[in-house]
Design a protein around this motif. Structure first.
Motif, PDB file in Angstrom:
ATOM      1  N   GLN A   1      -5.260   3.767   2.374  1.00  0.00           N
ATOM      2  CA  GLN A   1      -5.172   2.604   1.506  1.00  0.00           C
ATOM      3  C   GLN A   1      -5.832   1.245   2.001  1.00  0.00           C
ATOM      4  OE1 GLN A   1      -2.391   2.728  -1.552  1.00  0.00           O
ATOM      5  NE2 GLN A   1      -2.865   4.864  -2.325  1.00  0.00           N
ATOM      6  N   TYR A   2      -4.715   0.843   2.966  1.00  0.00           N
ATOM      7  CA  TYR A   2      -4.751  -0.301   3.586  1.00  0.00           C
ATOM      8  C   TYR A   2      -6.232  -1.005   3.855  1.00  0.00           C
ATOM      9  CZ  TYR A   2      -3.728  -4.299   6.543  1.00  0.00           C
ATOM     10  OH  TYR A   2      -3.544  -5.545   7.039  1.00  0.00           O
TER      11      TYR A   2
ATOM     12  N   LEU B   1       5.096   8.354   6.066  1.00  0.00           N
ATOM     13  CA  LEU B   1       5.531   8.473   4.883  1.00  0.00           C
ATOM     14  C   LEU B   1       4.946   9.555   3.952  1.00  0.00           C
ATOM     15  CD1 LEU B   1       5.692   4.724   3.934  1.00  0.00           C
ATOM     16  CD2 LEU B   1       7.669   6.233   3.956  1.00  0.00           C
TER      17      LEU B   1
ATOM     18  N   PRO C   1      14.317  10.233   4.707  1.00  0.00           N
ATOM     19  CA  PRO C   1      13.793   9.787   6.104  1.00  0.00           C
ATOM     20  C   PRO C   1      14.989   9.877   7.264  1.00  0.00           C
ATOM     21  CG  PRO C   1      14.136   7.954   4.439  1.00  0.00           C
ATOM     22  CD  PRO C   1      14.272   9.155   3.571  1.00  0.00           C
TER      23      PRO C   1
ATOM     24  N   ILE D   1       4.635   0.577   0.766  1.00  0.00           N
ATOM     25  CA  ILE D   1       4.859  -0.116   2.353  1.00  0.00           C
ATOM     26  C   ILE D   1       4.305  -1.440   1.956  1.00  0.00           C
ATOM     27  CG2 ILE D   1       3.902  -0.338   4.687  1.00  0.00           C
ATOM     28  CD1 ILE D   1       2.695   2.586   4.053  1.00  0.00           C
ATOM     29  N   ALA D   2       5.152  -2.454   2.407  1.00  0.00           N
ATOM     30  CA  ALA D   2       4.695  -3.971   2.040  1.00  0.00           C
ATOM     31  C   ALA D   2       3.616  -4.274   2.845  1.00  0.00           C
ATOM     32  CB  ALA D   2       6.246  -4.833   2.559  1.00  0.00           C
TER      33      ALA D   2
ATOM     34  N   LEU E   1      13.607   2.188   4.352  1.00  0.00           N
ATOM     35  CA  LEU E   1      12.952   2.543   5.599  1.00  0.00           C
ATOM     36  C   LEU E   1      12.758   0.791   6.148  1.00  0.00           C
ATOM     37  CD1 LEU E   1      11.433   5.040   4.215  1.00  0.00           C
ATOM     38  CD2 LEU E   1      11.526   5.464   6.756  1.00  0.00           C
TER      39      LEU E   1
ATOM     40  N   LYS F   1       1.768   3.933   9.471  1.00  0.00           N
ATOM     41  CA  LYS F   1       2.745   3.868   8.606  1.00  0.00           C
ATOM     42  C   LYS F   1       2.681   4.692   7.182  1.00  0.00           C
ATOM     43  CE  LYS F   1       4.873  -0.791   8.973  1.00  0.00           C
ATOM     44  NZ  LYS F   1       4.705  -1.991   8.432  1.00  0.00           N
ATOM     45  N   GLU F   2       1.044   4.726   6.970  1.00  0.00           N
ATOM     46  CA  GLU F   2       0.970   5.578   5.798  1.00  0.00           C
ATOM     47  C   GLU F   2       1.170   7.020   6.077  1.00  0.00           C
ATOM     48  OE1 GLU F   2      -2.738   4.791   3.623  1.00  0.00           O
ATOM     49  OE2 GLU F   2      -2.428   2.628   3.680  1.00  0.00           O
TER      50      GLU F   2
ATOM     51  N   MET G   1       7.084  12.808   2.909  1.00  0.00           N
ATOM     52  CA  MET G   1       8.471  12.590   3.347  1.00  0.00           C
ATOM     53  C   MET G   1       9.570  12.761   2.357  1.00  0.00           C
ATOM     54  SD  MET G   1      10.431  11.001   5.413  1.00  0.00           S
ATOM     55  CE  MET G   1       9.468  11.483   6.350  1.00  0.00           C
ATOM     56  N   GLY G   2      10.604  13.372   2.748  1.00  0.00           N
ATOM     57  CA  GLY G   2      11.870  13.524   1.969  1.00  0.00           C
ATOM     58  C   GLY G   2      12.980  12.448   2.163  1.00  0.00           C
TER      59      GLY G   2
ATOM     60  N   GLY H   1       5.637   6.844  -0.633  1.00  0.00           N
ATOM     61  CA  GLY H   1       5.881   6.011   0.101  1.00  0.00           C
ATOM     62  C   GLY H   1       5.005   4.794  -0.020  1.00  0.00           C
TER      63      GLY H   1
ATOM     64  N   LEU I   1      10.124   0.231   8.615  1.00  0.00           N
ATOM     65  CA  LEU I   1       8.654   0.212   8.206  1.00  0.00           C
ATOM     66  C   LEU I   1       8.401  -0.808   7.280  1.00  0.00           C
ATOM     67  CD1 LEU I   1       7.997   4.047   8.669  1.00  0.00           C
ATOM     68  CD2 LEU I   1       7.908   2.209  10.456  1.00  0.00           C
ATOM     69  N   HIS I   2       9.446  -1.584   6.912  1.00  0.00           N
ATOM     70  CA  HIS I   2       9.316  -2.163   5.514  1.00  0.00           C
ATOM     71  C   HIS I   2       8.651  -1.467   4.355  1.00  0.00           C
ATOM     72  CE1 HIS I   2       8.709  -4.819   9.080  1.00  0.00           C
ATOM     73  NE2 HIS I   2       9.579  -5.208   8.739  1.00  0.00           N
ATOM     74  N   ALA I   3       9.026  -0.404   4.517  1.00  0.00           N
ATOM     75  CA  ALA I   3       8.773   0.814   3.309  1.00  0.00           C
ATOM     76  C   ALA I   3       9.805   1.184   2.364  1.00  0.00           C
ATOM     77  CB  ALA I   3       8.180   1.914   3.898  1.00  0.00           C
ATOM     78  N   LEU I   4       9.479   1.774   1.235  1.00  0.00           N
ATOM     79  CA  LEU I   4      10.528   2.540   0.753  1.00  0.00           C
ATOM     80  C   LEU I   4       9.995   3.990   0.359  1.00  0.00           C
ATOM     81  CD1 LEU I   4      11.355  -0.323  -1.969  1.00  0.00           C
ATOM     82  CD2 LEU I   4      12.805   0.463  -0.486  1.00  0.00           C
ATOM     83  N   ASN I   5      10.861   4.834   0.040  1.00  0.00           N
ATOM     84  CA  ASN I   5      10.181   6.242  -0.055  1.00  0.00           C
ATOM     85  C   ASN I   5      10.986   6.838  -1.387  1.00  0.00           C
ATOM     86  OD1 ASN I   5       8.671   8.594   0.342  1.00  0.00           O
ATOM     87  ND2 ASN I   5      10.639   9.699   0.877  1.00  0.00           N
TER      88      ASN I   5
ATOM     89  N   HIS J   1       0.819  -1.053  -0.076  1.00  0.00           N
ATOM     90  CA  HIS J   1       0.037  -0.083   0.079  1.00  0.00           C
ATOM     91  C   HIS J   1       0.856   1.072   0.096  1.00  0.00           C
ATOM     92  CE1 HIS J   1       0.059   0.526   4.620  1.00  0.00           C
ATOM     93  NE2 HIS J   1       0.518  -0.608   4.314  1.00  0.00           N
ATOM     94  N   ALA J   2       0.356   2.162  -0.150  1.00  0.00           N
ATOM     95  CA  ALA J   2       1.062   3.521  -0.313  1.00  0.00           C
ATOM     96  C   ALA J   2       0.569   4.860  -0.047  1.00  0.00           C
ATOM     97  CB  ALA J   2       1.610   3.654  -1.977  1.00  0.00           C
ATOM     98  N   ARG J   3       1.401   5.811   0.074  1.00  0.00           N
ATOM     99  CA  ARG J   3       0.703   7.231   0.089  1.00  0.00           C
ATOM    100  C   ARG J   3       1.712   8.250  -0.506  1.00  0.00           C
ATOM    101  NH1 ARG J   3      -1.698   9.368   5.513  1.00  0.00           N
ATOM    102  NH2 ARG J   3      -3.358   7.859   5.008  1.00  0.00           N
TER     103      ARG J   3
ATOM    104  N   THR K   1      14.236   6.370  10.082  1.00  0.00           N
ATOM    105  CA  THR K   1      14.422   4.921  10.085  1.00  0.00           C
ATOM    106  C   THR K   1      14.704   4.337  11.103  1.00  0.00           C
ATOM    107  OG1 THR K   1      16.987   5.405   9.887  1.00  0.00           O
ATOM    108  CG2 THR K   1      15.717   5.547   7.660  1.00  0.00           C
TER     109      THR K   1
ATOM    110  N   ILE L   1      12.286   4.558  13.816  1.00  0.00           N
ATOM    111  CA  ILE L   1      10.927   4.702  14.202  1.00  0.00           C
ATOM    112  C   ILE L   1      10.618   3.079  14.250  1.00  0.00           C
ATOM    113  CG2 ILE L   1       8.438   5.102  14.094  1.00  0.00           C
ATOM    114  CD1 ILE L   1       9.350   7.630  12.333  1.00  0.00           C
TER     115      ILE L   1
END
Lengths: 115, 455
Positions: free
Chosen positions: B223-224, B270, B276, A25-26, A61, B266-267, B273-274, A23, A64-68, A10-12, B289, B291
């Motif tokens: 979204q989740y 992010l 992190p 997120i897995a 990241l 989490k959403e 975000m620039g 962002g 958070l299991h995330a990429l930005n 999912h993403a934002r 990174t 958190i």
């Protein structure tokens, strides 16, 4: 097999001037290494061809299991200068989730990814 | 020292749900209410309002809100931090005093104001002394748009608000203060954190980041599993339960809608975000990174392990300047071949603009229903679309050209492709563009002022 990111993450997204951030997120933490390996800045730049005119930066990241991702020069000037419906890049999140990646049958099986 | 304080978010931007702060006050126990009213271009709107009326120039919604919640805030000792002051912090405070008098609460609490962020009157002096205020994105010096500047404000951090709280202010009103500072200041005040407790300051800053967009961390825009977010109609705005050691829990009042869970937090983390590793505020540099999030029960997420680094020597400055004009016109084309018709109309429109000799810095055409959000990524749509909205925007320096454009949309109804409707709104409006110029200024140039008085 090919899997769409919508099934894995999912993403934002948001904006800073003419730069959009996405962002990613897995959905399950086991998917995170797959995202790190497959969703590179080069692939994202290619995916956003015709939208992102600048470079793409990626930050990891793992906590958070995330990429930005930062997509530079993507918002028609950004802020109030932009004529775009989505001047703030709010829907870039879903635009990234349109991306397809290749996953071997073995890996998909191990991660429980359904076709 | 209290072991736990509850800080509630009541407003994610100027224009957010009006009754959200009231629900935060009435829906359960809270110690602080933070209200973020200022978006990047809000200051320029307020500057214009003040030019017309010297008593205006702040977030007007704040005053009737205070009339509604002030009695409870005073009775239950709920303290408020709000950047509602805009470019007229004193005017905003005076309006709140007036409300207090009407409610019979005069003399029963103290109001703190924070000023010193407004550098508009000092721009020439700063430029003369070589403070260039270069655009952080383009590196151009501010002198290139000197005559177009509408407002200029430095982002103040948490510390001036802490000073106001230390002096007993129940309501703290600021001008351009950071959104995160509104949440961090109560923690510093309550827990006695120092100016160099970087990890703690980073924790409070990240707490602020999580709740500064209101319900966007508690189920809104989530979204989740979005279909299963419960009762968004009655969505609960977020609350941070902070502790002296910097760990905190994100939650919301019982019985409210939405949800607070690890994915929803989490959403929001992010969002915008620039890098992190370096989330820079006036108070510290927070490292996203570090958190850690943990499910701590229904609608409770525990956040811990946060690390920070020393603050930089600079403050960000938000400058607004006029940058020409724009207008956007729309028409709706129906089945069959809706997209083809909209495309044909766009071609005709552009040809007419060309024949009129109109010049624009930019013309943008979007086909809503086919490509407005994802552009070419959406692929070629089905030829069977029920309808498509043609949306054409123009931008330029010549106001007359933009005005002429607005008169070329309606004629397409009788002089263009068939199956067209959707012009009930009349001609598009010409809008003056007020653009945003981010810059940095040495902290030594800015002197925040704090004043606390009886209401």
């Amino acid at each position: 097999m090919r899997v769409q990111l919508l099934k894995l993450a999912h993403a934002r997204s948001g904006d800073k001037g003419d730069t959009a951030n996405v962002g990613l997120i897995a959905l399950k933490e086991e998917y995170y290494p797959l995202l790190v390996r497959e969703v590179t800045s080069e692939r994202v730049k290619h995916h956003f061809e015709g939208i992102c005119r600048g470079r793409v930066e990626r930050f990891e990241l793992p906590n958070l299991h995330a990429l930005n991702f930062l997509l530079h020069e993507s918002l028609g000037g950004g802020g109030t200068l932009s004529l775009m419906t989505d001047a703030q890049g709010k829907t870039f999140s879903y635009a990234l989730l349109r991306m397809w990646i290749d996953v071997s049958e073995t890996e998909a099986g191990a991660l429980g990814i359904e076709r | 020292m209290r072991e736990k304080i509850r800080i509630a978010s009541g407003q994610g931007f100027w224009g957010d749900q009006l009754d959200a702060p009231v629900r935060q006050v009435e829906g359960g126990s809270i110690d602080y209410l933070m209200l973020d009213y200022l978006a990047e271009v809000t200051m320029s709107i307020m500057q214009k309002q003040r030019a017309r009326d010297p008593r205006a120039g702040y977030a007007r919604d704040f005053v009737p809100l205070m009339a509604q919640i002030l009695p409870q805030c005073v009775e239950r000792n709920i303290r408020v931090t709000a950047n509602a002051g805009g470019v007229n912090v004193e005017g905003c405070a005076e309006a709140v005093r007036e409300v207090a008098r009407e409610l019979g609460l005069a003399g029963k609490f103290r109001i703190g104001i924070v000023t010193g962020d407004d550098i508009l009157p000092r721009i020439d002096e700063l430029l003369e002394r070589g403070v260039e205020l270069r655009n952080m994105d383009t590196n151009e010096p501010l002198s290139t748009v000197r005559d177009q500047i509408q407002s200029a404000n430095a982002y103040l951090g948490a510390w001036p608000m802490v000073e106001a709280l230390n002096q007993g202010a129940q309501i703290v009103i600021t001008g351009r203060a950071t959104d995160t500072g509104l949440t961090l200041a109560p923690m510093i005040h309550e827990f006695g954190w120092s100016q160099t407790d970087w990890n703690l300051l980073a924790a409070g800053t990240i707490a602020g980041h999580i709740i500064e967009c209101g319900a966007q961390c508690s189920g809104g825009n989530c979204q989740y599993d979005w279909r299963n977010v419960p009762d968004l109609a009655g969505v609960g705005f977020p609350i941070v339960e902070a502790s002296p050691n910097g760990t905190f829990v994100v939650t919301k009042h019982e019985g409210t809608g939405g949800w607070v869970n690890v994915p929803s937090v989490k959403e929001q983390l992010l969002y915008e975000m620039g890098d992190p590793h370096e989330y820079i505020t006036p108070d510290c540099v927070a490292d996203f990174t570090t958190i850690h999030l943990e499910d701590a029960g229904v609608n409770r997420v525990r956040v811990f392990g946060i690390e920070g680094k020393p603050a930089t020597e600079f403050l960000k400055v938000s400058i607004s300047y006029t940058a020409g004009y724009k207008a956007v016109g729309t028409l709706v084309y129906s089945w069959p071949d809706a997209l083809d018709k909209a495309r044909a109309a766009d071609k005709i429109l552009r040809e007419r603009l060309e024949r009129l000799g109109l010049r624009f810095d930019q013309i943008l055409t979007e086909f809503v229903g086919a490509n407005a959000t994802h552009g070419p990524l959406a692929g070629e749509p089905s030829s069977d679309l029920a309808e498509v909205q043609l949306r054409v925007g123009v931008r330029g320096q010549d106001k007359k050209a933009i005005e002429r454009f607005t008169k070329e949309i309606a004629p397409l109804i009788l002089t263009g492709p068939p199956g067209v409707t959707g012009f009930a709104g009349g001609r598009p409006k010409v809008e003056e563009i007020v653009a945003y110029w981010p810059a940095l200024i040495p902290k030594t140039e800015i002197e925040p002022r704090v004043e606390v008085t009886e209401a």
